[in-house]
Enzyme design. Structure first.
Site, PDB file in Angstrom:
ATOM      1  N   HIS A 163       0.856  -1.198   0.000  1.00 25.44           N
ATOM      2  CA  HIS A 163       0.000   0.000   0.000  1.00 25.44           C
ATOM      3  C   HIS A 163       0.887   1.242   0.000  1.00 25.44           C
ATOM      4  O   HIS A 163       2.107   1.135   0.081  1.00 25.44           O
ATOM      5  CB  HIS A 163      -1.002  -0.008   1.161  1.00 25.44           C
ATOM      6  CG  HIS A 163      -0.417   0.033   2.550  1.00 25.44           C
ATOM      7  ND1 HIS A 163       0.401  -0.965   3.053  1.00 25.44           N
ATOM      8  CD2 HIS A 163      -0.539   0.942   3.555  1.00 25.44           C
ATOM      9  CE1 HIS A 163       0.741  -0.673   4.297  1.00 25.44           C
ATOM     10  NE2 HIS A 163       0.201   0.494   4.628  1.00 25.44           N
ATOM     11  N   HIS A 171       1.394   3.809   2.030  1.00 27.25           N
ATOM     12  CA  HIS A 171       1.931   4.500   3.208  1.00 27.25           C
ATOM     13  C   HIS A 171       3.461   4.586   3.189  1.00 27.25           C
ATOM     14  O   HIS A 171       4.150   3.654   2.778  1.00 27.25           O
ATOM     15  CB  HIS A 171       1.467   3.815   4.502  1.00 27.25           C
ATOM     16  CG  HIS A 171       0.039   4.144   4.852  1.00 27.25           C
ATOM     17  ND1 HIS A 171      -0.724   3.373   5.688  1.00 27.25           N
ATOM     18  CD2 HIS A 171      -0.758   5.173   4.468  1.00 27.25           C
ATOM     19  CE1 HIS A 171      -1.929   3.914   5.807  1.00 27.25           C
ATOM     20  NE2 HIS A 171      -1.973   4.998   5.073  1.00 27.25           N
ATOM     21  N   ASP A 212       5.720   4.332   5.400  1.00 20.64           N
ATOM     22  CA  ASP A 212       6.532   3.307   6.073  1.00 20.64           C
ATOM     23  C   ASP A 212       6.547   1.967   5.319  1.00 20.64           C
ATOM     24  O   ASP A 212       7.045   0.966   5.845  1.00 20.64           O
ATOM     25  CB  ASP A 212       6.077   3.116   7.533  1.00 20.64           C
ATOM     26  CG  ASP A 212       4.661   2.597   7.661  1.00 20.64           C
ATOM     27  OD1 ASP A 212       3.768   3.112   6.960  1.00 20.64           O
ATOM     28  OD2 ASP A 212       4.437   1.671   8.459  1.00 20.64           O
ATOM     29  N   HIS A 213       6.026   1.974   4.085  1.00 17.41           N
ATOM     30  CA  HIS A 213       6.120   0.780   3.233  1.00 17.41           C
ATOM     31  C   HIS A 213       6.751   1.085   1.877  1.00 17.41           C
ATOM     32  O   HIS A 213       7.073   0.176   1.121  1.00 17.41           O
ATOM     33  CB  HIS A 213       4.731   0.150   3.046  1.00 17.41           C
ATOM     34  CG  HIS A 213       4.144  -0.301   4.347  1.00 17.41           C
ATOM     35  ND1 HIS A 213       4.066  -1.612   4.725  1.00 17.41           N
ATOM     36  CD2 HIS A 213       3.664   0.412   5.404  1.00 17.41           C
ATOM     37  CE1 HIS A 213       3.558  -1.701   5.947  1.00 17.41           C
ATOM     38  NE2 HIS A 213       3.312  -0.475   6.375  1.00 17.41           N
ATOM     39  N   HIS A 241      -7.675  -0.924   5.279  1.00 16.40           N
ATOM     40  CA  HIS A 241      -6.639  -0.064   5.886  1.00 16.40           C
ATOM     41  C   HIS A 241      -6.420   1.129   4.958  1.00 16.40           C
ATOM     42  O   HIS A 241      -6.463   2.286   5.385  1.00 16.40           O
ATOM     43  CB  HIS A 241      -5.368  -0.881   6.087  1.00 16.40           C
ATOM     44  CG  HIS A 241      -4.202  -0.107   6.590  1.00 16.40           C
ATOM     45  ND1 HIS A 241      -4.154   0.454   7.847  1.00 16.40           N
ATOM     46  CD2 HIS A 241      -3.007   0.203   6.007  1.00 16.40           C
ATOM     47  CE1 HIS A 241      -2.992   1.085   8.009  1.00 16.40           C
ATOM     48  NE2 HIS A 241      -2.284   0.944   6.907  1.00 16.40           N
ATOM     49  N   ASP A 295      -0.336  -4.003   5.998  1.00 15.02           N
ATOM     50  CA  ASP A 295      -1.040  -3.592   7.213  1.00 15.02           C
ATOM     51  C   ASP A 295      -2.503  -4.048   7.215  1.00 15.02           C
ATOM     52  O   ASP A 295      -3.334  -3.468   7.921  1.00 15.02           O
ATOM     53  CB  ASP A 295      -0.987  -2.064   7.376  1.00 15.02           C
ATOM     54  CG  ASP A 295       0.415  -1.565   7.671  1.00 15.02           C
ATOM     55  OD1 ASP A 295       1.329  -2.400   7.845  1.00 15.02           O
ATOM     56  OD2 ASP A 295       0.597  -0.328   7.710  1.00 15.02           O
ATOM     57  N   HIS A 303       4.236  -5.241  10.227  1.00 18.93           N
ATOM     58  CA  HIS A 303       4.752  -4.738  11.509  1.00 18.93           C
ATOM     59  C   HIS A 303       4.785  -5.840  12.554  1.00 18.93           C
ATOM     60  O   HIS A 303       3.934  -6.734  12.551  1.00 18.93           O
ATOM     61  CB  HIS A 303       3.850  -3.614  12.073  1.00 18.93           C
ATOM     62  CG  HIS A 303       3.834  -2.363  11.259  1.00 18.93           C
ATOM     63  ND1 HIS A 303       4.641  -1.285  11.548  1.00 18.93           N
ATOM     64  CD2 HIS A 303       3.109  -2.009  10.175  1.00 18.93           C
ATOM     65  CE1 HIS A 303       4.404  -0.319  10.680  1.00 18.93           C
ATOM     66  NE2 HIS A 303       3.477  -0.729   9.828  1.00 18.93           N
TER      67      HIS A 303
HETATM   68 ZN    ZN Z   1       2.580   0.377   8.132  1.00 20.82          ZN
HETATM   69 FE    FE Z   2      -0.076   1.400   6.695  1.00 16.46          FE
END
Ligand code: ZN
Ligand code: FE
Length: 256
Positions: A54, A56, A58-59, A114, A133, A171
């Site tokens: 996705h 985001h 942090d990915h 998400h 996520d 995560h």
């Molecule tokens: Zn994440």
């Molecule tokens: Fe996320």
């Protein structure tokens, strides 16, 4: 095929998938480039593709630096994220097939909730599932863009995969998620057992779909004890599984 988890940022995982016949590799969700680059160098593999679950940060934050090093890289993500995933050049939809080298073959599962463009990558032959996520150990992602019905449906799709499927999520939240799970499902001894096993060895990756079916309250929205707890907390009677899911998600959002 070999799967190498790479710890990134605070509690993220990127995953390097290596075709052992050709030494071609894929990186799932490079949240940062440096730790990924270290493993690529150590393993002496050729990076061919980034698969993002996705959009985001942090990915996807490692996309740019890796692309600079490997300018012919494929960068894959859901078609609806074509303007949100950095450098995306392969737009995916549900049921698409991806392959790299001779051994890495994945089916794309669109699993919105998400985010609207969230996907999971399912490698049937290797019994591996990369969920980003969407599904976490004993938990699930927050509803940032989708509806409860959407994420509930996405989780049902994942929980119906073969029980021996190994899940690799975005995560390491499993231990904390199990504390919430124990409140929701207090008589479930599997939750206590799973929690105990993580006290010795805190990395929960990979875990099976089977243990998720047994311990993840977000997949257990028809289980009597989960429904009972939710009904008592929110004074509901005879709730639809989606309502149970929505109540659980809301509760977890504010759970310490
Ligand atoms: Zn994440
Ligand atoms: Fe996320």
């Amino acid at each position: 095929m070999k799967i190498i988890p790479i710890a990134c940022l605070e509690d993220n995982y990127a995953y390097l998938l290596v075709c052992e016949q050709t030494n071609d590799a894929v990186i799932v969700d490079p949240s940062e480039a440096a730790p990924v680059q270290n493993v690529i160098d150590k393993e002496c593999v050729t990076l061919k593709a980034i698969w993002n679950t996705h959009h985001h940060w942090d990915h996807t934050n490692g996309n740019q630096k890796l692309y600079d090093c490997y300018p012919r890289l494929t960068v894959a993500g859901h078609v609806s994220d074509s303007k949100r995933i950095p450098l995306i050049n392969q737009c995916l939809d549900n049921n698409d097939t991806l392959s790299v080298g001779k051994e890495i073959v994945a089916t794309v599962l669109h699993t919105p909730g998400h985010t609207l463009g969230a996907v999971s990558y399912y490698l049937e032959k290797d019994r591996a599932l990369f969920t980003g996520d969407t599904l976490f150990g004993a938990g699930c992602g927050r509803l940032f863009e989708g509806t409860p019905a959407m994420l509930h449906q996405s989780l049902m799709t994942l929980s119906q995969l073969p029980p021996e499927t190994n899940v690799y999520c975005g995560h390491e939240y499993t231990y904390n998620n199990l504390k919430f799970a124990a409140v929701i499902d207090p008589t479930n001894t599997m939750i206590q057992q799973r929690s105990k096993s993580l006290e010795k060895q805190p990395c929960s990756i990979p875990f099976s779909i089977k243990i998720e079916q047994q311990t993840n309250p977000f997949l257990r929205t028809t289980s009597h004890s989960v429904v009972d707890t939710v009904c008592r907390q929110f004074t509901l009677s005879n709730p639809h599984p989606v309502d149970v899911f929505a109540a659980l998600r809301k509760w977890k959002d504010t759970y310490a």
